[in-house]
Each structure stands twice: as structure tokens, then as C-alpha cells.
Motif scaffolding. Sequence first.
Motif, PDB file in Angstrom:
ATOM      1  N   ALA A 157       0.835  -1.204   0.000  1.00  0.00           N
ATOM      2  CA  ALA A 157       0.000   0.000   0.000  1.00  0.00           C
ATOM      3  C   ALA A 157       0.869   1.252   0.000  1.00  0.00           C
ATOM      4  CB  ALA A 157      -0.930  -0.008   1.209  1.00  0.00           C
ATOM      5  N   GLN A 158       1.962   1.211   0.744  1.00  0.00           N
ATOM      6  CA  GLN A 158       2.892   2.342   0.778  1.00  0.00           C
ATOM      7  C   GLN A 158       3.504   2.576  -0.605  1.00  0.00           C
ATOM      8  OE1 GLN A 158       5.768   1.398   3.852  1.00  0.00           O
ATOM      9  NE2 GLN A 158       4.185   1.204   5.423  1.00  0.00           N
ATOM     10  N   MET A 159       3.905   1.472  -1.242  1.00  0.00           N
ATOM     11  CA  MET A 159       4.523   1.574  -2.562  1.00  0.00           C
ATOM     12  C   MET A 159       3.527   2.108  -3.595  1.00  0.00           C
ATOM     13  SD  MET A 159       6.358  -1.424  -4.817  1.00  0.00           S
ATOM     14  CE  MET A 159       7.475  -1.830  -3.468  1.00  0.00           C
ATOM     15  N   GLU A 160       2.288   1.609  -3.541  1.00  0.00           N
ATOM     16  CA  GLU A 160       1.269   2.079  -4.483  1.00  0.00           C
ATOM     17  C   GLU A 160       0.977   3.558  -4.265  1.00  0.00           C
ATOM     18  OE1 GLU A 160      -3.401   1.308  -5.743  1.00  0.00           O
ATOM     19  OE2 GLU A 160      -2.406  -0.089  -4.367  1.00  0.00           O
ATOM     20  N   ASP A 161       0.850   3.963  -3.014  1.00  0.00           N
ATOM     21  CA  ASP A 161       0.550   5.359  -2.705  1.00  0.00           C
ATOM     22  C   ASP A 161       1.672   6.277  -3.196  1.00  0.00           C
ATOM     23  OD1 ASP A 161      -1.240   7.283  -1.120  1.00  0.00           O
ATOM     24  OD2 ASP A 161       0.747   7.678  -0.256  1.00  0.00           O
ATOM     25  N   HIS A 162       2.918   5.828  -3.018  1.00  0.00           N
ATOM     26  CA  HIS A 162       4.060   6.620  -3.476  1.00  0.00           C
ATOM     27  C   HIS A 162       4.039   6.774  -4.993  1.00  0.00           C
ATOM     28  CE1 HIS A 162       8.035   8.353  -3.599  1.00  0.00           C
ATOM     29  NE2 HIS A 162       8.477   7.376  -4.372  1.00  0.00           N
ATOM     30  N   ALA A 163       3.727   5.691  -5.701  1.00  0.00           N
ATOM     31  CA  ALA A 163       3.665   5.738  -7.163  1.00  0.00           C
ATOM     32  C   ALA A 163       2.550   6.675  -7.625  1.00  0.00           C
ATOM     33  CB  ALA A 163       3.438   4.337  -7.721  1.00  0.00           C
ATOM     34  N   LEU A 164       1.405   6.591  -6.970  1.00  0.00           N
ATOM     35  CA  LEU A 164       0.272   7.451  -7.335  1.00  0.00           C
ATOM     36  C   LEU A 164       0.577   8.915  -7.061  1.00  0.00           C
ATOM     37  CD1 LEU A 164      -2.734   5.286  -6.082  1.00  0.00           C
ATOM     38  CD2 LEU A 164      -1.988   5.642  -8.443  1.00  0.00           C
ATOM     39  N   GLU A 165       1.330   9.182  -6.007  1.00  0.00           N
ATOM     40  CA  GLU A 165       1.711  10.563  -5.697  1.00  0.00           C
ATOM     41  C   GLU A 165       2.597  11.126  -6.805  1.00  0.00           C
ATOM     42  OE1 GLU A 165       3.533  13.174  -1.985  1.00  0.00           O
ATOM     43  OE2 GLU A 165       4.138  11.079  -2.214  1.00  0.00           O
ATOM     44  N   LYS A 166       3.525  10.318  -7.285  1.00  0.00           N
ATOM     45  CA  LYS A 166       4.407  10.769  -8.369  1.00  0.00           C
ATOM     46  C   LYS A 166       3.595  11.108  -9.623  1.00  0.00           C
ATOM     47  CE  LYS A 166       7.291   7.189  -8.261  1.00  0.00           C
ATOM     48  NZ  LYS A 166       8.449   6.324  -8.603  1.00  0.00           N
ATOM     49  N   ILE A 167       2.635  10.243  -9.936  1.00  0.00           N
ATOM     50  CA  ILE A 167       1.809  10.466 -11.130  1.00  0.00           C
ATOM     51  C   ILE A 167       0.946  11.709 -10.955  1.00  0.00           C
ATOM     52  CG2 ILE A 167      -0.040   9.480 -12.546  1.00  0.00           C
ATOM     53  CD1 ILE A 167       1.094   6.686 -11.659  1.00  0.00           C
ATOM     54  N   TYR A 168       0.360  11.855  -9.769  1.00  0.00           N
ATOM     55  CA  TYR A 168      -0.507  12.997  -9.473  1.00  0.00           C
ATOM     56  C   TYR A 168       0.251  14.322  -9.639  1.00  0.00           C
ATOM     57  CZ  TYR A 168      -4.313  15.485  -7.075  1.00  0.00           C
ATOM     58  OH  TYR A 168      -5.369  16.323  -6.763  1.00  0.00           O
ATOM     59  N   LYS A 179       6.308   9.336 -18.915  1.00  0.00           N
ATOM     60  CA  LYS A 179       7.771   9.399 -18.831  1.00  0.00           C
ATOM     61  C   LYS A 179       8.304   9.123 -17.427  1.00  0.00           C
ATOM     62  CE  LYS A 179       8.480  12.574 -22.712  1.00  0.00           C
ATOM     63  NZ  LYS A 179       9.074  13.860 -23.144  1.00  0.00           N
ATOM     64  N   ILE A 180       7.393   8.954 -16.448  1.00  0.00           N
ATOM     65  CA  ILE A 180       7.835   8.686 -15.079  1.00  0.00           C
ATOM     66  C   ILE A 180       8.460   7.305 -15.003  1.00  0.00           C
ATOM     67  CG2 ILE A 180       7.041   8.311 -12.703  1.00  0.00           C
ATOM     68  CD1 ILE A 180       4.850  10.330 -13.205  1.00  0.00           C
ATOM     69  N   ASP A 181       9.552   7.202 -14.299  1.00  0.00           N
ATOM     70  CA  ASP A 181      10.245   5.923 -14.133  1.00  0.00           C
ATOM     71  C   ASP A 181       9.588   5.148 -12.986  1.00  0.00           C
ATOM     72  OD1 ASP A 181      12.041   3.866 -14.379  1.00  0.00           O
ATOM     73  OD2 ASP A 181      13.616   4.844 -13.202  1.00  0.00           O
ATOM     74  N   LEU A 182       8.758   4.172 -13.337  1.00  0.00           N
ATOM     75  CA  LEU A 182       8.085   3.332 -12.342  1.00  0.00           C
ATOM     76  C   LEU A 182       8.688   1.936 -12.366  1.00  0.00           C
ATOM     77  CD1 LEU A 182       4.358   4.309 -13.071  1.00  0.00           C
ATOM     78  CD2 LEU A 182       5.753   5.101 -11.149  1.00  0.00           C
ATOM     79  N   SER A 183       8.839   1.336 -11.196  1.00  0.00           N
ATOM     80  CA  SER A 183       9.346  -0.035 -11.133  1.00  0.00           C
ATOM     81  C   SER A 183       8.267  -0.999 -11.619  1.00  0.00           C
ATOM     82  CB  SER A 183       9.735  -0.384  -9.693  1.00  0.00           C
ATOM     83  OG  SER A 183       8.576  -0.477  -8.871  1.00  0.00           O
ATOM     84  N   GLU A 184       8.670  -2.221 -11.941  1.00  0.00           N
ATOM     85  CA  GLU A 184       7.704  -3.225 -12.384  1.00  0.00           C
ATOM     86  C   GLU A 184       6.668  -3.506 -11.303  1.00  0.00           C
ATOM     87  OE1 GLU A 184       7.351  -4.499 -15.438  1.00  0.00           O
ATOM     88  OE2 GLU A 184       8.922  -3.049 -15.947  1.00  0.00           O
ATOM     89  N   GLU A 185       7.103  -3.465 -10.039  1.00  0.00           N
ATOM     90  CA  GLU A 185       6.177  -3.698  -8.934  1.00  0.00           C
ATOM     91  C   GLU A 185       5.164  -2.557  -8.822  1.00  0.00           C
ATOM     92  OE1 GLU A 185       4.585  -5.887  -5.670  1.00  0.00           O
ATOM     93  OE2 GLU A 185       5.816  -6.357  -7.413  1.00  0.00           O
ATOM     94  N   GLU A 186       5.635  -1.324  -8.991  1.00  0.00           N
ATOM     95  CA  GLU A 186       4.717  -0.178  -8.957  1.00  0.00           C
ATOM     96  C   GLU A 186       3.703  -0.265 -10.097  1.00  0.00           C
ATOM     97  OE1 GLU A 186       7.217   3.519  -7.003  1.00  0.00           O
ATOM     98  OE2 GLU A 186       7.732   2.894  -9.044  1.00  0.00           O
ATOM     99  N   LYS A 187       4.175  -0.642 -11.281  1.00  0.00           N
ATOM    100  CA  LYS A 187       3.271  -0.784 -12.428  1.00  0.00           C
ATOM    101  C   LYS A 187       2.207  -1.836 -12.150  1.00  0.00           C
ATOM    102  CE  LYS A 187       6.750   0.537 -15.868  1.00  0.00           C
ATOM    103  NZ  LYS A 187       7.604   0.050 -16.993  1.00  0.00           N
ATOM    104  N   ARG A 188       2.622  -2.940 -11.533  1.00  0.00           N
ATOM    105  CA  ARG A 188       1.673  -4.015 -11.225  1.00  0.00           C
ATOM    106  C   ARG A 188       0.606  -3.533 -10.257  1.00  0.00           C
ATOM    107  NH1 ARG A 188       0.596  -7.526  -7.284  1.00  0.00           N
ATOM    108  NH2 ARG A 188       2.330  -6.782  -5.959  1.00  0.00           N
TER     109      ARG A 188
END
Length: 363
Positions: A157-168, A179-188
Motif C-alpha cells: 500500500a505504501q509503494m502504491e501510494d508513493h507511485a500514485l503521488e508521483k503520477i498525481y 515518462k515517469i520511471d516506475l518499477s515493475e512492482e509499482e506498475k503491477r
Amino acid sequence: MLKAGIVGLPNVGKSTLFNALVANAKAQAANFPFCTIEPNIGSVSVPDKRLGLLAELSSSKEIIPTRMEFVDIAGLVKGASQGEGLGNKFLANIREVDAIVHVVRCFENEDIIHVSGSIGPARDAEIINLELGFADLSQIDKRRERLKKQIRNNKEAQMEDHALEKIYCSIERGDTPRKIDLSEEEKRLIKPLGLLTLKPIIYATNLNEDDLANGNHFYEQVKELANVDGAESIRISAQVEAELLELGEQERLDYLEGLGVKEGGLKSLIEATYRLLGLRTYFTTGEKETRAWTILKGMTAPQAAGVIHTDFEKGFIRAQTISYRKLLEAGSLTEARNKGWIRSEGKEYVVNEGDVMEFLFNV
């Protein structure tokens, strides 16, 4: 099946293009906004001359190309993310596709109404892109609100929230989230949201037939936008595609040659989609059938086998492999074996574009 959503402002030629690409589609094309009320869906065979050559070599009874699905989505307008026009209903349809084909009008015609009153491709494209971004901001807000209860004790949940914050933050800055560099786990983790601003985009510039070969100043605007966006841009003419439907094979070739182009828009569109999504094609061939299979770049032989059937991947032993060019040079599978050109590849083999494969597996 690979799925692409056709979007754009009303009256830019989306439904005309869809009807031409999917010859048996029933979309209505008319000169007023919101003519397409429900998303129209149709699939097309992916054109590939290699199939016919391999089928002839193997004396195949049937040729089975891979297929691609197009979804024609109603015209979006400014404010769609807040429900203007036909609004969120159609933004939801786009969340389900693999790639977005953004049709931009790059021709002038006083008889065809433009919702903004004038032709402005960069402006028109920006309207759609803003609405996609606004819709994602709303989606992200809702998801992050639900994640609040899980974040303290849940690393995912922490990882997903961090990824969503970057996109937001990227959307708010007016940047391109793709163009954001997301890890494979974040993409999943964020994949179920179907975020629109992360989907690959192809800008299909709808031109008149006189500008199809070389484009025009409108096309150049869109091409520049695509370069900034990290997107693809292609020249296409919905009207030309519609006219090609009425012609025989030789007439089509002659017509395209007269326009100064070598191929119709369908092939250009599919090739751009494959490049954007990192797709590859391999073949199976024999007396029964010659068939094309679509895989992701970097897939191993067992993963490619799994595209045919999951049992093939689970019980994979090895793959008999040869490039289609080498097979055509040999003249037959038998001759290729006699020359020692057919390789035996194991589980680590990464499948190449145009490989012809036969899989050995345990049931």
C-alpha cells in the motif's frame, strides 16, 4: 486481443476511420457531435505478408493472422471529466484499452462543423489530454483515500501510494506521466486503475488526400506535440481509407501510388501500436495452418508458448526455432533441418521478431 481506443473531439473523423478500419462495423458517421452513442467495437486482421509466404512453403490449408481490436469512443469535449457532453461514461471505456489512438483533425472543410469553430490541432489535442489528466486526478484521489487505512502496516500500500503521488504531481505540473520511471512492482500495483495518462498514445493526424504523402503545417504541430509527449504520430486520411474499401487489390495499390504513399493507414497504425507497446510476432507453420502470434518484446520461449496454451508453458521442454527469412531461404522445413539451420532452444531463449517455432512439451 490487443485493444486500441479511438478518441478525439467530435467531428474529427473517428467513426469514419473506424468504419474504414473495421469494414463490417456499424458505427454511424454523421456531421454532428455525439453521433456515436455507445462505443463500437470491431477487430481487424493484422496485415503481414510473411504469413502468405510461410503458408505457401508449408502448403498450409489455413492462414490465421493475429488480430487487433478497435474501440470507437464518442467524441469528448472540454469538461468531459466533469460530465460535459457524454462525459465520464466514455472516459471509463478508455480505461480498458491497451493504447489510445488520438485522432486529430488536420484538414479544413467548411462543410464539416468544428466544435471549437476553427482548426487548431495542438489546441484540440490539449483539450483531450487535459480531460484525461483531470479524470486520472479524480481516480487517484479516490484510490489514495482508500489506501490511507492500509499504509501504516502494508508495504504494498505504501509503494502504491508513493507511485500514485508521483503520477498525481506530474499531471498537476502539466508533464507527461508516461515518462515517469516506475518499477515493475509499482506498475503491477497501479495497473487495475487503468490510468489514462499512462497509456501509450498514437496521434493519428486526419489529413485530406492531397496532404497524405507529406503532411501539412497542422500535421507538423501534432508531430511536435507527439515528440514532447513521447508518443507516436502517423499520417492518415479517414476519407481515403473509406474509399479504399470500394477498390480491388490492384486498384488500391494504384490509388495509393497516385497519392504518393506505399500503404494504407491501417498498416501504419498497427505498426505504430506495436512499436509503442513493444510487441513482437512469431509464427507456427505446417500443413494444417500457418499462424501469427503476438508477444511482448523480451518474452522467453516458454512464455511465448504460453500464448498458445498455458499447458505449453508449464510443460515446456524446448523449442525448434528458425528465423522466417532463413526458412524461406531453405525452401522447406525438411531442407532447413538437413542444412542444420533449425536450432533447439531452451527455457532461457528470448524469442526474436519473425521466429518460426515448434514447441516440445510434457502434457
